[in-house]
Design a protein around this motif. Structure first.
Motif, PDB file in Angstrom:
ATOM      1  N   LEU A 168      26.292  96.240  67.632  1.00 54.14           N
ATOM      2  CA  LEU A 168      25.846  95.080  67.184  1.00 54.14           C
ATOM      3  C   LEU A 168      26.265  93.416  67.736  1.00 54.14           C
ATOM      4  O   LEU A 168      25.736  92.663  67.391  1.00 54.14           O
ATOM      5  N   SER A 169      27.166  93.762  68.206  1.00 56.70           N
ATOM      6  CA  SER A 169      28.607  92.279  68.665  1.00 56.70           C
ATOM      7  C   SER A 169      27.733  92.181  70.008  1.00 56.70           C
ATOM      8  O   SER A 169      27.341  90.889  70.304  1.00 56.70           O
ATOM      9  N   PHE A 170      26.720  92.635  70.466  1.00 53.22           N
ATOM     10  CA  PHE A 170      25.122  92.426  71.519  1.00 53.22           C
ATOM     11  C   PHE A 170      23.850  91.898  71.094  1.00 53.22           C
ATOM     12  O   PHE A 170      23.213  91.114  71.687  1.00 53.22           O
ATOM     13  N   GLY A 171      24.299  92.233  69.672  1.00 51.13           N
ATOM     14  CA  GLY A 171      22.761  91.294  69.277  1.00 51.13           C
ATOM     15  C   GLY A 171      23.017  89.992  68.413  1.00 51.13           C
ATOM     16  O   GLY A 171      22.292  89.586  67.145  1.00 51.13           O
ATOM     17  N   LEU A 172      24.338  89.011  68.337  1.00 45.85           N
ATOM     18  CA  LEU A 172      24.563  87.719  67.497  1.00 45.85           C
ATOM     19  C   LEU A 172      24.584  87.191  67.849  1.00 45.85           C
ATOM     20  O   LEU A 172      24.458  85.846  67.932  1.00 45.85           O
ATOM     21  N   TRP A 173      24.436  86.856  69.405  1.00 49.53           N
ATOM     22  CA  TRP A 173      24.530  85.272  69.900  1.00 49.53           C
ATOM     23  C   TRP A 173      24.270  84.397  69.746  1.00 49.53           C
ATOM     24  O   TRP A 173      24.741  83.952  69.771  1.00 49.53           O
ATOM     25  N   VAL A 174      22.667  84.637  69.072  1.00 49.35           N
ATOM     26  CA  VAL A 174      22.042  83.177  68.375  1.00 49.35           C
ATOM     27  C   VAL A 174      22.427  82.773  68.215  1.00 49.35           C
ATOM     28  O   VAL A 174      22.223  81.605  67.689  1.00 49.35           O
ATOM     29  N   HIS A 175      23.701  83.719  66.992  1.00 48.47           N
ATOM     30  CA  HIS A 175      23.976  82.861  65.845  1.00 48.47           C
ATOM     31  C   HIS A 175      24.570  81.617  65.670  1.00 48.47           C
ATOM     32  O   HIS A 175      25.259  80.425  65.335  1.00 48.47           O
ATOM     33  N   HIS A 176      24.946  81.537  66.921  1.00 48.30           N
ATOM     34  CA  HIS A 176      25.840  80.004  68.037  1.00 48.30           C
ATOM     35  C   HIS A 176      24.643  79.005  68.218  1.00 48.30           C
ATOM     36  O   HIS A 176      25.018  78.331  68.934  1.00 48.30           O
ATOM     37  N   MET A 177      23.702  79.295  68.159  1.00 51.78           N
ATOM     38  CA  MET A 177      22.348  78.734  68.880  1.00 51.78           C
ATOM     39  C   MET A 177      21.872  78.348  67.515  1.00 51.78           C
ATOM     40  O   MET A 177      20.048  77.850  67.418  1.00 51.78           O
ATOM     41  N   PHE A 178      21.980  78.613  66.619  1.00 51.19           N
ATOM     42  CA  PHE A 178      20.573  78.188  65.132  1.00 51.19           C
ATOM     43  C   PHE A 178      20.066  76.856  65.027  1.00 51.19           C
ATOM     44  O   PHE A 178      19.301  76.105  64.559  1.00 51.19           O
ATOM     45  N   LEU A 223      16.317  86.774  62.551  1.00 50.12           N
ATOM     46  CA  LEU A 223      16.668  87.733  63.273  1.00 50.12           C
ATOM     47  C   LEU A 223      17.671  87.926  63.733  1.00 50.12           C
ATOM     48  O   LEU A 223      18.644  89.090  63.088  1.00 50.12           O
ATOM     49  N   PHE A 224      18.656  87.276  63.283  1.00 44.69           N
ATOM     50  CA  PHE A 224      20.132  87.674  64.386  1.00 44.69           C
ATOM     51  C   PHE A 224      20.733  87.033  63.137  1.00 44.69           C
ATOM     52  O   PHE A 224      21.643  87.332  62.951  1.00 44.69           O
ATOM     53  N   THR A 225      20.192  86.438  62.301  1.00 43.88           N
ATOM     54  CA  THR A 225      20.959  86.251  60.611  1.00 43.88           C
ATOM     55  C   THR A 225      21.241  87.468  60.541  1.00 43.88           C
ATOM     56  O   THR A 225      21.960  87.976  59.399  1.00 43.88           O
ATOM     57  N   ALA A 226      20.412  88.630  60.430  1.00 43.93           N
ATOM     58  CA  ALA A 226      19.505  89.983  60.282  1.00 43.93           C
ATOM     59  C   ALA A 226      20.980  90.576  60.120  1.00 43.93           C
ATOM     60  O   ALA A 226      21.281  91.381  60.092  1.00 43.93           O
ATOM     61  N   SER A 227      20.725  90.634  61.375  1.00 43.89           N
ATOM     62  CA  SER A 227      22.314  91.442  62.344  1.00 43.89           C
ATOM     63  C   SER A 227      23.880  91.066  62.113  1.00 43.89           C
ATOM     64  O   SER A 227      24.758  92.037  61.617  1.00 43.89           O
ATOM     65  N   SER A 228      24.188  89.523  61.845  1.00 43.20           N
ATOM     66  CA  SER A 228      24.914  89.337  61.794  1.00 43.20           C
ATOM     67  C   SER A 228      25.105  89.665  60.428  1.00 43.20           C
ATOM     68  O   SER A 228      27.028  89.394  60.269  1.00 43.20           O
ATOM     69  N   MET A 229      24.466  89.643  59.746  1.00 43.49           N
ATOM     70  CA  MET A 229      24.732  90.131  58.168  1.00 43.49           C
ATOM     71  C   MET A 229      25.307  91.906  57.538  1.00 43.49           C
ATOM     72  O   MET A 229      26.529  92.114  57.373  1.00 43.49           O
ATOM     73  N   LEU A 230      24.500  92.415  58.731  1.00 44.03           N
ATOM     74  CA  LEU A 230      24.868  93.697  59.087  1.00 44.03           C
ATOM     75  C   LEU A 230      26.134  93.497  59.279  1.00 44.03           C
ATOM     76  O   LEU A 230      26.759  95.216  59.124  1.00 44.03           O
ATOM     77  N   ILE A 231      26.473  93.200  60.015  1.00 45.32           N
ATOM     78  CA  ILE A 231      27.869  93.824  60.765  1.00 45.32           C
ATOM     79  C   ILE A 231      29.171  94.052  59.956  1.00 45.32           C
ATOM     80  O   ILE A 231      30.195  94.490  60.288  1.00 45.32           O
ATOM     81  N   GLN A 276      15.981  92.736  59.459  1.00 48.42           N
ATOM     82  CA  GLN A 276      14.731  92.582  60.146  1.00 48.42           C
ATOM     83  C   GLN A 276      12.913  92.391  60.370  1.00 48.42           C
ATOM     84  O   GLN A 276      12.850  90.983  60.157  1.00 48.42           O
ATOM     85  N   LEU A 277      13.387  94.132  59.310  1.00 49.34           N
ATOM     86  CA  LEU A 277      11.463  93.872  59.278  1.00 49.34           C
ATOM     87  C   LEU A 277      11.753  92.878  57.578  1.00 49.34           C
ATOM     88  O   LEU A 277      10.864  91.561  57.727  1.00 49.34           O
ATOM     89  N   ALA A 278      12.368  92.247  56.157  1.00 48.69           N
ATOM     90  CA  ALA A 278      12.359  91.603  55.616  1.00 48.69           C
ATOM     91  C   ALA A 278      12.416  90.023  55.614  1.00 48.69           C
ATOM     92  O   ALA A 278      11.829  89.111  55.579  1.00 48.69           O
ATOM     93  N   ALA A 279      13.343  89.762  57.491  1.00 48.76           N
ATOM     94  CA  ALA A 279      13.188  88.370  58.048  1.00 48.76           C
ATOM     95  C   ALA A 279      11.426  88.424  58.280  1.00 48.76           C
ATOM     96  O   ALA A 279      11.085  87.243  57.841  1.00 48.76           O
TER      97      ALA A 279
END
Lengths: 637, 336, 117, 199
Positions: free
Chosen positions: A312-322, A333-341, C105-108
């Motif tokens: 997951l850590s490879f799919g979070l980087w954009v949360h530094h670029m919101f 989408l990056f919110t989704a991954s960041s939350m789920l971590i 992500q689907l929800a998003a």
């Protein structure tokens, strides 16, 4: 296989006791004298140097932090000029990330992983020595530049175009970018060593599901390094090229784009956080099992968490670029991954809590730091959930709220376990115990100081204080909380002074530790403290996840390895079945010479592109010297 | 939680924080967007607080509870291990439910905060090291004008700012009104917000942009609609001509001493493009991008030695006699 | 070793691989298609996520099958010593976890328009 | 702690091939991280391609012949490479020597051809972001090519000295393995550099 070892060769099945120890000691010992020290390829020698050097950089980075806290203690102070402050905050971030946090975790791994998996040296020990020299030279390069007033001043993230030649025409960003290259080379080398050590050098019977949790953590970390750091290598190289030979990667008037830099930087930068934090979790698991007096609950759950976090850590980087104006769905989408971590992290925390719940905790200093870790890190994780939300992040991004958040994560999640680890493994590394009394002082000063220093920063961020400002005007209502925070920082700094004193006093005169002072369960405690050059007289055989708890009196071992030359036992990947007896390299001066040649090449190439031409032959020569068989026995077989 | 109850709780929960809310605070929302963000923030904050307290309680309870006796670390109690496994599973599912719920809250907030209004008043902001250029553009050029470091907007009306950078990356941030947005070299970003009430809101650059990043503030003045219209009509006009001898002398010196090479004063020969437009500088509230409140004393100090007040900024220190300084200052003060 | 025994061994780690893979494709895919889906149907992202969540769950199913067949070795938790069954269990967990990430992500993509900037 | 010998490993070989050898795994590790480097460079190329309306920027696409010729030679080189692999496993020193000489010659030939490719890119690194990324991608691969060719030549020389001992055959197989990586990495780059600008 047609090749058989010479049947007349002496093996460890023919010797016993002291005679065996003495022979192995002679084979594996680092040669004496200065030259011998420079040639050492012993993972314990290199590991000790690595740890000491990384802590020296922690001290330097900490001094910078104190200077910044003095400057910010009140409004409109002139203790530091804007120029100095910008250099200092850049140096603080770069030093802590690249010269302390990542290297210190790798340093502990270099020292501990071979012992914990029950082998005699790390895989590719010459590469390991080379890695240390590169790290040392890179760190010195950065700090000498700083002393000469060429310290980088564009932030540890060096955003273009601020770091481009046009807006920073000095050599400062080049120094930063090339320091990155140094430390990346060092880190990548160690990662490969760790992966191969864990994959191939484990003691027979240490199947994948018997690997100690700390080793699992370092394995996952090493993979993160291997897949994250190439990104920053491409980034720093292209930045230097832009500045040196006029390439146009980041020049928006010629088709380049500043956001390309941010993508490359954060694709590395976010996994970087986990590269620092995951080893911390490994330390927590190791300490917890020993002091809760039972195995950590949920071994597979913790490993699942480590692996999931790693991916997951490879799919979070954009949360530094919101706030860079990306499409909102992309950000979501990056919110989704960041939350789920939070789920794997949470599962790990619950496993540790359950372990404490069921265990019979022995309140020694390492356990105190682990308890402190849980309290602090959970808070940092929760503020992390907040910054993962796009709307919240648009307010708190680049404010002191974020400063508070990542210090809670990094200091709580990595430095607290690390200091606990120092107390825990100091007896193994030095053979002596640290003072428990000073340890308690150390913990409470750190815990109180840390929270007083960093908690107010959450509020400062919410009431509008941006990051990276060298001062603020008196009418901004930020003075009181800043003063409080600076006071906390002083207490926090004091805790490290206590640690330093504790180490200095007890390094030579502390109480003797013995092999296994904490009655721990993993293999590093099955040998003497400090371990002999060969680590183990005979390679252990593992039959349980906690081998020393299964049987603390007798250790099953294998025999049949040479006592005339350096030999390691290689085992299969999943089942750890013995496969080959492979030679392990002798000490050599070539890694140091290669590191010197590489250093000349790297430093030369920030001044002239021709360094690529005249810098390559010495590197090639030293590398050939390194790999050319030296005529020693194991090479010639 | 029903919306009404939630909004009722907001001021209550943030009261301890609001007490220290200053003039650039996310906790004192004066815009539609910042209020929405604070709502989201409040929900997250409450959940986080509950979770953290629960974890600490679990930790303490686990440490303090009476322990059964055992001396062999591997003598595990199998039923306990199984129960624990189930408890961890349930807690994991609870964590999942919480973060999924918070994600939905976040998406909903994001949708509202970034909703676009096509009738918004549009202005363009161009960031410089270390000041803000604000352009009110109109289809007819004689209704377009430029100002600096001060943004006047009509209260209660949606405003769209188009963000561009003249040099490095900066970030536009007025916490009382909405979240931040970067101004990126070679890219056009935009941001919409609505000030609910008239007032003065401070903003500041939030992306590190070099030496004087700390002194790159600005003010947003939300005016009642009619007042905004009057201000706009006035701002459209060229600069006032100086009314007295000293002022005329100042105008001449402004050109003779090189100020006009960098600054524009519409209606005069001063047409420099490097520094802020000074056409109506006398009516502004701050000097040096929010560094000091604008008074004759601060403006004079700034002209006399800008490098002392904001070291390293691009306005050079000009050698001026004190009478020359007084004349220029007098001239600029009249440019209201 | 018979063919029947080898088969589950080959795929016991499928869940560990398929979950993250599906998630990675989903992340990059929706991102890359944002422009396209803004101009055509707004549901592109959601459909892709649904498919990929199923892919991740397929990883779980394959790993679960490997667990049921024993994946070539016994596995007892506290001792260790059955690495393949162990990896298969990790695959079960990993597939579910990444399916959940994809679901989020689907929800998003259901809640946020691909056109919104 | 008392030791109980439960097993004797004296009968194991002192080196192995492939997954039984340490260096092989080291090579795997480096290939993984270098492969990631290529992936990132490709990503950077595609990013710049996506943000620029015109591609290639201010230049003609690269001439096709050098890259195409290289691709053909790379693909054909797999045959002698795999033959070297086979004879190394059989520990046939004479044939290994021939194979290594052949691979060295092919490598040097490819390096020369690579020089022509740079000359026929039709853009300079400082022309535009397009030129920069093209030079970076090609330069990155050339570094790998040059390193492997250097390694092959040194190994060739080694096999003609007294050091040509059985364990060196394992090194030869690792070298073969790495060459396959260099070939494999080239194929997507060929499409990227020579064909994407023609889309």
């Amino acid at each position: 296989m047609t090749v058989r070892a010479d049947e007349r060769e002496l093996r460890d099945d023919a010797l016993n006791g002291l005679e065996l120890s003495a022979r192995l000691d002679r084979i594996w010992r680092t040669p004496s004298g200065l030259l011998g020290a420079l040639m050492s390829v012993d993972h314990k020698v290199v590991g000790r140097r690595y740890i000491a050097t990384a802590f020296a950089f922690l001290l330097l980075g900490g001094i910078l932090a104190i200077l910044m806290r003095i400057q910010l203690a009140g409004p409109e102070q002139t203790f530091l000029s804007a120029d100095k402050y910008n250099q200092i905050f850049t140096m603080h971030g770069s030093t802590m990330m690249f010269l302390f946090a990542v290297p210190v975790m790798e340093a502990f791994a270099v020292y501990l992983v071979p012992l914990m998996v029950g082998t005699r040296n790390i895989a590719f020990p010459r590469l390991n020595a080379f890695s240390y020299w590169m790290f040392l030279f890179g760190g010195c390069f950065l700090w000498i530049s700083f002393a000469l007033n060429v310290g980088p001043d564009v932030g540890w993230f060096a955003y273009v175009p601020l770091s481009s030649l046009q807006y920073t025409p000095t050599k400062r960003p080049d120094v930063w970018a090339q320091m990155i290259t140094f430390t990346e080379v060092a880190a990548l080398a160690v990662s490969v060593e760790i992966v191969v050590t864990v994959f191939k050098l484990r003691a027979p019977g240490m199947t994948l599901d018997r690997i100690p949790l700390f080793v699992w953590a370092m394995l996952v970390t090493s993979f993160l390094v291997m897949f994250a750091m190439p990104s920053i290598m491409v980034a720093s190289t292209s930045l230097i090229l832009d500045r040196l030979v006029n390439t146009r990667f980041y020049d928006s008037s010629s088709g380049g784009h500043p956001l390309l830099w941010q993508h490359l930087f954060w694709f590395f930068g976010h996994p970087e956080v986990y590269i620092i934090f995951i080893p911390g979790t490994g330390m927590v698991s190791a300490i917890l099992a020993t002091f809760a007096r039972r195995p950590v609950i949920g071994y597979p759950v913790i490993i699942l968490s480590l692996i999931a976090t790693g991916f997951l850590s490879f799919g979070l980087w954009v949360h530094h670029m919101f706030v860079t104006g990306l499409p909102q769905l992309g950000a979501g989408l990056f919110t989704a991954s960041s939350m789920l971590i939070a789920v794997p992290s949470g599962l790990q925390i619950f496993c540790w809590l359950a372990t404490l719940w069921d265990g019979r905790p022995v309140y020694r200093t390492p356990l105190l730091f682990v308890i402190g870790f849980i309290v602090i890190f959970v808070l940092g994780g929760l503020s992390g959930v907040m910054v993962a939300s796009v709307p919240i992040d648009t307010q708190v991004h680049d404010t002191y709220f974020v400063v508070a958040h990542f210090h809670y994560v990094l200091i709580g999640g990595a430095v607290f376990p690390l200091v606990g680890a120092v107390y825990y493994w100091f007896p193994k590394i030095t053979g002596r115990m640290l003072s428990e009394r000073l340890g308690r002082w150390n913990f409470w000063l750190a815990f109180v100081g840390f929270n007083v220093a960093f908690f107010p920063m959450h509020i400062l961020g919410l009431i509008g204080m941006p990051r990276r400002v060298y001062t603020y005007t008196a009418d901004m209502d930020w003075a009181h909380l800043n003063l409080l925070s600076s006071g906390g920082a002083a207490i926090f700094a004091l805790s490290f002074a206590v640690l330093l004193v504790n180490v200095m006093i007890n390094l030579r005169s502390g109480e003797l530790a013995g092999d296994n002072p904490w009655d721990a369960s993993t293999l590093e405690w099955a040998t003497s403290s400090p371990p002999p050059p060969q680590n183990f007289d005979r390679i252990p055989v593992v039959k349980h996840r906690d081998p020393l708890w299964l049987d603390s009196a007798s250790l099953p071992v294998v025999a049949g390895l040479s006592v005339e030359r350096r030999e390691l036992l290689l085992t299969s990947l999943a089942e750890a079945e013995p496969q080959t007896r492979e030679a392990s390299p002798e000490p050599s001066i070539w890694p140091l010479l290669t590191a010197i040649a590489t250093t000349v090449f790297f430093i030369g190439s920030i001044f002239t592109p021709w360094a690529v031409l005249w810098g390559t032959p010495p590197m090639a020569v030293t590398l050939i010297g390194w790999f050319w068989p030296g005529g020693s026995k194991e090479d010639e077989e | 939680m029903p919306i009404r109850m939630r909004t009722a709780l907001v001021p209550f929960a943030t009261l301890p924080l609001a007490a220290c809310a200053g003039r650039q605070s996310t906790l004192d929302p004066q815009g539609l967007q910042s209020a929405q963000i604070l709502n989201t923030l409040f929900i997250f904050l409450s959940v986080a607080a509950v979770v953290w307290i629960a974890v600490v309680i679990m930790l303490c309870a686990g440490l303090l509870r009476r322990k059964r006796a055992f001396d062999q670390p591997l003598a595990l109690h199998q039923p306990f291990e199984r129960t624990t496994g189930r408890v961890i599973f349930v807690l994991g599912v609870a964590t999942l439910a919480i973060v999924l719920g918070l994600s939905i809250v976040s998406y909903a907030g994001q949708r509202t905060v970034f909703a676009k209004n096509e009738h918004a008043l549009t202005l363009k902001i161009i960031s410089h090291q270390w000041w803000w250029e604000i352009r009110y553009e109109n289809d007819s050029p004689d209704k377009s004008f430029v100002t600096a470091n001060e943004i006047r907007i009509p209260a209660g009306q949606p405003v769209k700012v188009e963000l561009e950078s003249a040099d490095v990356i900066h970030s536009f941030w007025v916490p009382s009104l909405t979240g931040k947005m970067d101004l990126i070299t070679g890219q056009k970003n935009e941001l919409q917000f609505t000030a609910k009430n008239a007032g003065i809101y401070r903003g500041q650059c939030a992306e590190f942009c070099g030496l004087q990043h700390a002194h790159m503030a600005f003010a947003v003045l939300a005016l009642p609609a009619d007042e905004f219209g009057r201000w706009r009509d006035h701002e459209n006009q060229s600069a006032n001509s100086p009314t007295d001898q000293l002022g005329r002398q100042g105008e001449q010196l402004f050109r003779a001493k090189g100020c006009a090479l960098c600054h524009t004063i519409r209606g005069t020969l001063a047409g420099g493009q490097l520094g802020p437009d000074l056409t109506h500088v006398g009516a502004r509230t701050t000097v040096a991008a929010g560094t000091l409140p604008l008074t004759p004393a601060t403006l004079g100090a700034w002209i006399a030695d800008p490098q002392h007040i904001k070291p390293g900024n691009y306005m050079p220190k000009m050698p001026l006699q004190s009478d020359e300084l007084i004349a220029i200052l007098h001239y600029l003060e009249q440019l209201k | 070793m018979t063919a029947a025994e080898r088969h589950p061994k080959l795929l016991y780690w499928a869940g560990v691989a398929l979950g993250p893979l599906a998630w990675g494709i989903n992340l990059q895919g929706i991102y890359a298609l944002a422009h396209f889906s803004c101009e055509t149907t707004k549901l592109t992202g959601a459909i892709m996520s649904a498919v990929l969540a199923v892919v991740a769950l397929a990883g779980t199913a394959i790993s679960a099958r490997a667990v049921r067949r024993g994946a070539g070795a016994e596995w007892t938790d506290a001792q260790g010593g059955g690495p393949r069954t162990f990896m298969a269990w990790l695959g079960v967990g990993s597939g579910v976890l990444f399916a959940l990430v994809i679901a989020n992500q689907l929800a998003a993509s259901l809640m946020i328009s691909p056109c919104l900037r | 702690m008392r030791q109980t010998i439960v097993r004797n490993v004296a009968g194991l070989p002192t080196f192995g091939y492939g997954a039984h050898s340490g260096p092989w795994w080291g090579a795997m590790g480096f290939m993984a991280l270098e492969g990631m480097g290529f992936a990132i460079a490709i990503g950077a190329y595609l990013y710049l391609y996506a943000v620029n309306p015109n591609w290639p920027i201010g230049a003609a696409p690269p001439d096709l012949w050098p890259g195409t010729a290289e691709t053909i030679i790379y693909l054909l080189s797999i045959i002698p490479n795999e033959m070297t692999n086979r004879v190394a496993h059989r520990q046939d020193l004479a044939k290994v020597r021939v194979g290594l000489i052949a691979m060295s010659v092919i490598g040097v030939g490819l390096l020369v051809l690579r020089g022509f490719e740079f000359a026929h890119l039709n853009t300079r690194w400082d022309n535009s972001a397009y030129g920069s990324i093209v030079w970076l991608v090609l330069g990155l691969h050339t570094t790998h090519l040059a390193t492997d060719v250097g390694d092959t030549i040194v190994l060739t020389v080694l096999m003609f000295t007294r050091h040509a001992k059985p364990r060196r055959f394992s090194d030869v197989t690792d070298n073969v393995f790495y060459w396959n990586f260099v070939v494999l990495a080239w194929l997507p780059l060929y499409v990227l550099l020579d064909w994407v600008p023609r889309l």
